[in-house]
Enzyme design. Structure first.
Site, PDB file in Angstrom:
ATOM      1  N   CYS A   1     110.698  63.274  44.599  1.00 14.33           N
ATOM      2  CA  CYS A   1     111.678  63.833  44.401  1.00 14.33           C
ATOM      3  C   CYS A   1     113.146  62.909  43.524  1.00 14.33           C
ATOM      4  O   CYS A   1     114.143  63.427  43.809  1.00 14.33           O
ATOM      5  CB  CYS A   1     112.643  63.858  46.058  1.00 14.33           C
TER       6      CYS A   1
ATOM      7  N   HIS B   1     119.870  62.512  49.249  1.00 14.76           N
ATOM      8  CA  HIS B   1     118.693  63.355  48.507  1.00 14.76           C
ATOM      9  C   HIS B   1     118.939  64.019  50.094  1.00 14.76           C
ATOM     10  O   HIS B   1     118.680  63.796  50.722  1.00 14.76           O
ATOM     11  CB  HIS B   1     117.318  62.331  48.392  1.00 14.76           C
TER      12      HIS B   1
ATOM     13  N   GLU C   1     108.691  67.843  40.598  1.00 18.42           N
ATOM     14  CA  GLU C   1     106.970  67.322  41.502  1.00 18.42           C
ATOM     15  C   GLU C   1     106.500  68.244  41.214  1.00 18.42           C
ATOM     16  O   GLU C   1     105.495  68.467  41.266  1.00 18.42           O
ATOM     17  CB  GLU C   1     107.714  67.166  42.480  1.00 18.42           C
TER      18      GLU C   1
HETATM   19  N1  CAA Z   1     117.625  73.319  69.389  1.00 15.16           N
HETATM   20  C1  CAA Z   1     118.136  72.024  68.294  1.00 15.16           C
HETATM   21  N2  CAA Z   1     117.279  71.163  67.785  1.00 15.16           N
HETATM   22  C2  CAA Z   1     116.208  71.471  67.822  1.00 15.16           C
HETATM   23  C3  CAA Z   1     115.780  72.107  68.601  1.00 15.16           C
HETATM   24  C4  CAA Z   1     116.642  73.235  68.869  1.00 15.16           C
HETATM   25  N3  CAA Z   1     115.794  74.682  69.887  1.00 15.16           N
HETATM   26  N4  CAA Z   1     113.767  71.534  68.509  1.00 15.16           N
HETATM   27  C5  CAA Z   1     114.416  70.943  68.225  1.00 15.16           C
HETATM   28  N5  CAA Z   1     115.251  70.223  67.938  1.00 15.16           N
HETATM   29  C6  CAA Z   1     115.569  69.028  66.782  1.00 15.16           C
HETATM   30  C7  CAA Z   1     114.297  67.694  66.835  1.00 15.16           C
HETATM   31  O1  CAA Z   1     115.263  67.218  68.460  1.00 15.16           O
HETATM   32  C8  CAA Z   1     114.367  67.089  65.684  1.00 15.16           C
HETATM   33  O2  CAA Z   1     115.904  66.926  65.163  1.00 15.16           O
HETATM   34  P1  CAA Z   1     115.798  64.898  64.935  1.00 15.16           P
HETATM   35  O3  CAA Z   1     115.312  64.784  64.122  1.00 15.16           O
HETATM   36  O4  CAA Z   1     117.765  64.488  65.008  1.00 15.16           O
HETATM   37  O5  CAA Z   1     115.485  64.600  66.520  1.00 15.16           O
HETATM   38  C9  CAA Z   1     114.400  68.095  65.043  1.00 15.16           C
HETATM   39  O6  CAA Z   1     115.011  69.444  65.296  1.00 15.16           O
HETATM   40  C10 CAA Z   1     113.189  68.300  64.124  1.00 15.16           C
HETATM   41  O7  CAA Z   1     112.334  68.071  65.031  1.00 15.16           O
HETATM   42  P2  CAA Z   1     111.016  67.588  64.802  1.00 15.16           P
HETATM   43  O8  CAA Z   1     111.259  66.865  65.291  1.00 15.16           O
HETATM   44  O9  CAA Z   1     110.157  68.364  66.068  1.00 15.16           O
HETATM   45  O10 CAA Z   1     110.109  68.106  63.834  1.00 15.16           O
HETATM   46  P3  CAA Z   1     109.270  69.051  63.280  1.00 15.16           P
HETATM   47  O11 CAA Z   1     107.969  69.297  64.154  1.00 15.16           O
HETATM   48  O12 CAA Z   1     109.728  70.123  62.943  1.00 15.16           O
HETATM   49  O13 CAA Z   1     109.113  68.206  61.744  1.00 15.16           O
HETATM   50  C11 CAA Z   1     109.739  66.787  59.593  1.00 15.16           C
HETATM   51  C12 CAA Z   1     109.705  68.074  60.433  1.00 15.16           C
HETATM   52  C13 CAA Z   1     108.779  66.223  59.483  1.00 15.16           C
HETATM   53  C14 CAA Z   1     110.842  67.318  58.733  1.00 15.16           C
HETATM   54  C15 CAA Z   1     109.138  68.327  58.852  1.00 15.16           C
HETATM   55  O14 CAA Z   1     109.715  69.630  58.272  1.00 15.16           O
HETATM   56  C16 CAA Z   1     108.881  68.604  57.441  1.00 15.16           C
HETATM   57  O15 CAA Z   1     107.279  67.369  57.343  1.00 15.16           O
HETATM   58  N6  CAA Z   1     109.554  67.944  56.640  1.00 15.16           N
HETATM   59  C17 CAA Z   1     108.918  67.858  55.215  1.00 15.16           C
HETATM   60  C18 CAA Z   1     108.772  66.307  54.864  1.00 15.16           C
HETATM   61  C19 CAA Z   1     110.211  66.344  54.614  1.00 15.16           C
HETATM   62  O16 CAA Z   1     110.870  66.856  54.049  1.00 15.16           O
HETATM   63  N7  CAA Z   1     110.302  64.492  54.619  1.00 15.16           N
HETATM   64  C20 CAA Z   1     112.028  63.863  54.976  1.00 15.16           C
HETATM   65  C21 CAA Z   1     111.943  62.752  54.553  1.00 15.16           C
HETATM   66  S1  CAA Z   1     110.454  62.235  52.815  1.00 15.16           S
HETATM   67  C22 CAA Z   1     111.575  63.146  51.575  1.00 15.16           C
HETATM   68  O17 CAA Z   1     113.150  62.923  51.894  1.00 15.16           O
HETATM   69  C23 CAA Z   1     110.918  63.243  50.039  1.00 15.16           C
HETATM   70  C24 CAA Z   1     111.221  65.288  50.044  1.00 15.16           C
HETATM   71  O18 CAA Z   1     111.851  65.778  49.775  1.00 15.16           O
HETATM   72  C25 CAA Z   1     109.376  65.104  50.514  1.00 15.16           C
END
Ligand code: CAA
Length: 397
Positions: A120, A242, A88
């Site tokens: 990916c 993945h 990528e």
């Molecule tokens: N203690 C423990 N857990 C906590 C916490 C704390 N203090 N605070 C938050 N969490 C948990 C949340 O509950 C959540 O868990 P769940 O998903 O089980 O509900 C988790 O931490 C993530 O927190 P948020 O929901 O607030 O999410 P975020 O705003 O941090 O974003 C994300 C998460 C969207 C994955 C972000 O990291 C992102 O955009 N990542 C890039 C995109 C990605 O990887 N997507 C995955 C699918 S796409 C793919 O697989 C292709 C690729 O490689 C990119």
């Protein structure tokens, strides 16, 4: 009957594989402390501990070359007719990243080299193309390199899911490591969950949509596999996913559990997480890094046994999904407990958060075409030495 043939047809798959990562590592606990986040969000919420980060003289080419050099030192280059480089984070709009690897490794001129792209999923696309080539000409072998630097904007939600890593795989007839089953499950749906327009160094992401699209892919590709007569989950000793971050694999396993109506917790996903939670997202390489982890660490305390069938889910945003299965060969057991990947992860140089942020910013501010000499930073054997007139010069030691 040619070598590797059976009544099912030619047996084709991964004969050997190797993993490489970047020079630097950033601790996610330190990142959390720096930006005022509860570390548990990264460690538990995302399931990530560290992220590999490239030195200024590293990129997908150098990391991919490292993985391939180590692999080829074991297998030799005899019979390799094709190099497919899946990424990528390619570094040229026209020239395939594999061409630099071809030069760095001194590979034979009588080969074809090309780049494969679908986020990916590219590593799996290259693996399937390689398997097709070998099925047509079983005496030939194909080198597949999946290599990526996962980069998101500083202070964005994606930042703690960055990473860098490569997996090189030798695809052949009568493979010693994993024989691919003839059918797989596929699913494609155009969606704007993650994309990187030309000229942009960082991906644009709709995080919530990306998670939903990934899980749709798990369900739909599994159902497609089942409709094609693929194995039932009961016949799989392990299922890998993945891994953009560890928690995503757990979500994938949960979705699959609900599709098949059976709790699959403990179905051998943890070995992959041990590697990926330290390396971070390696995009095209990610699920194959998890496979390397499974081969090395086995299932819990148990090493894999010859004849075990495993499954793995490959997802590339945009989006393409594929569920593959295969049977573990005799070489898989010899890798168990070697500790090779952990040693590579331990060997990375720790980078403090202020230094990481400075390097991240400098990379973003340097146009790709700027003439520059790069001082040696990486301890790796391949490095980007110079950019002149937009052309890149790599060197090896
Ligand atoms: N203690 C423990 N857990 C906590 C916490 C704390 N203090 N605070 C938050 N969490 C948990 C949340 O509950 C959540 O868990 P769940 O998903 O089980 O509900 C988790 O931490 C993530 O927190 P948020 O929901 O607030 O999410 P975020 O705003 O941090 O974003 C994300 C998460 C969207 C994955 C972000 O990291 C992102 O955009 N990542 C890039 C995109 C990605 O990887 N997507 C995955 C699918 S796409 C793919 O697989 C292709 C690729 O490689 C990119």
């Amino acid at each position: 009957m040619p070598r590797g043939a059976s009544e099912r047809g030619i047996s084709v798959g991964i004969h050997d594989l190797e993993v490489a990562t970047s020079h630097f590592v950033v601790s996610l606990s330190e990142l959390a402390e720096h930006n005022g986040t509860d570390p548990a969000k990264y460690l538990i919420g995302l399931g990530q501990r560290e992220m590999s980060f490239p030195a200024p003289d590293e990129d997908a080419v150098t990391i991919g070359a490292e993985a391939a050099a180590e692999l080829l030192a074991r297998t030799g280059v005899e019979g390799i007719t094709t190099l497919l480089f899946a990424t990528e984070s390619g570094i040229d709009q026209s020239k395939a990243a594999g061409l630099w690897v071809h030069r760095l490794l001194g590979l034979p001129a009588s080969m074809r080299v090309a780049e494969v792209k679908q986020a990916c999923y590219g590593g799996t696309a290259a693996l399937q193309a390689a398997a097709g080539m070998v099925a047509r000409a079983p005496q030939e072998r194909v080198l597949v390199i999946a290599s990526d630097v996962a980069r998101y904007a500083l202070d964005s939600p994606g930042e703690p899911t960055q990473g860098a890593g490569a997996v090189a795989m030798l695809v052949s007839a009568a493979p010693a490591l994993v024989e691919l089953d003839p059918v797989s499950g596929r699913f494609t749906a155009e969606v704007d969950d993650f994309w990187r327009p030309n000229g942009m160094l960082e991906a644009l992401v709709d995080g919530e949509l990306s998670v939903a699209a990934y899980l749709d892919g798990v369900e739909s590709s599994w159902l497609d596999l089942a409709a094609r007569g693929g194995p039932s989950v009961e016949r799989l000793a392990a299922i890998l996913f993945h891994q953009p971050f560890g928690k995503m694999a757990q979500k994938g396993l949960r979705r699959l559990s609900s599709v098949v109506g059976r709790d699959l917790d403990g179905a051998g996903n943890t070995a992959g997480e041990a590697i990926n939670s330290r390396m971070g997202n390696s995009y095209a390489a990610s699920v194959y890094a998890a496979l390397a982890g499974l081969l090395e660490y086995g299932l819990g305390e148990e090493p894999l046994s010859t004849g075990d069938r495993i499954g793995w889910f490959s997802y590339g945003s945009g989006s393409v999904s594929e569920f593959l299965t295969g049977t573990v060969g005799p070489a898989a057991t010899t890798r168990s407990g070697s500790g090779g990947i952990a040693a590579k992860l331990d060997a990375r140089a720790a980078l403090g958060v202020p230094e990481y942020r400075a390097l991240h910013t400098a990379r973003g501010e340097t146009p790709e075409v700027t003439d520059r000499l790069l001082p040696r930073t990486t301890r790796g054997r391949f490095r980007l030495a110079e950019v002149r007139g937009g052309a890149r010069r790599y060197e090896g030691v």
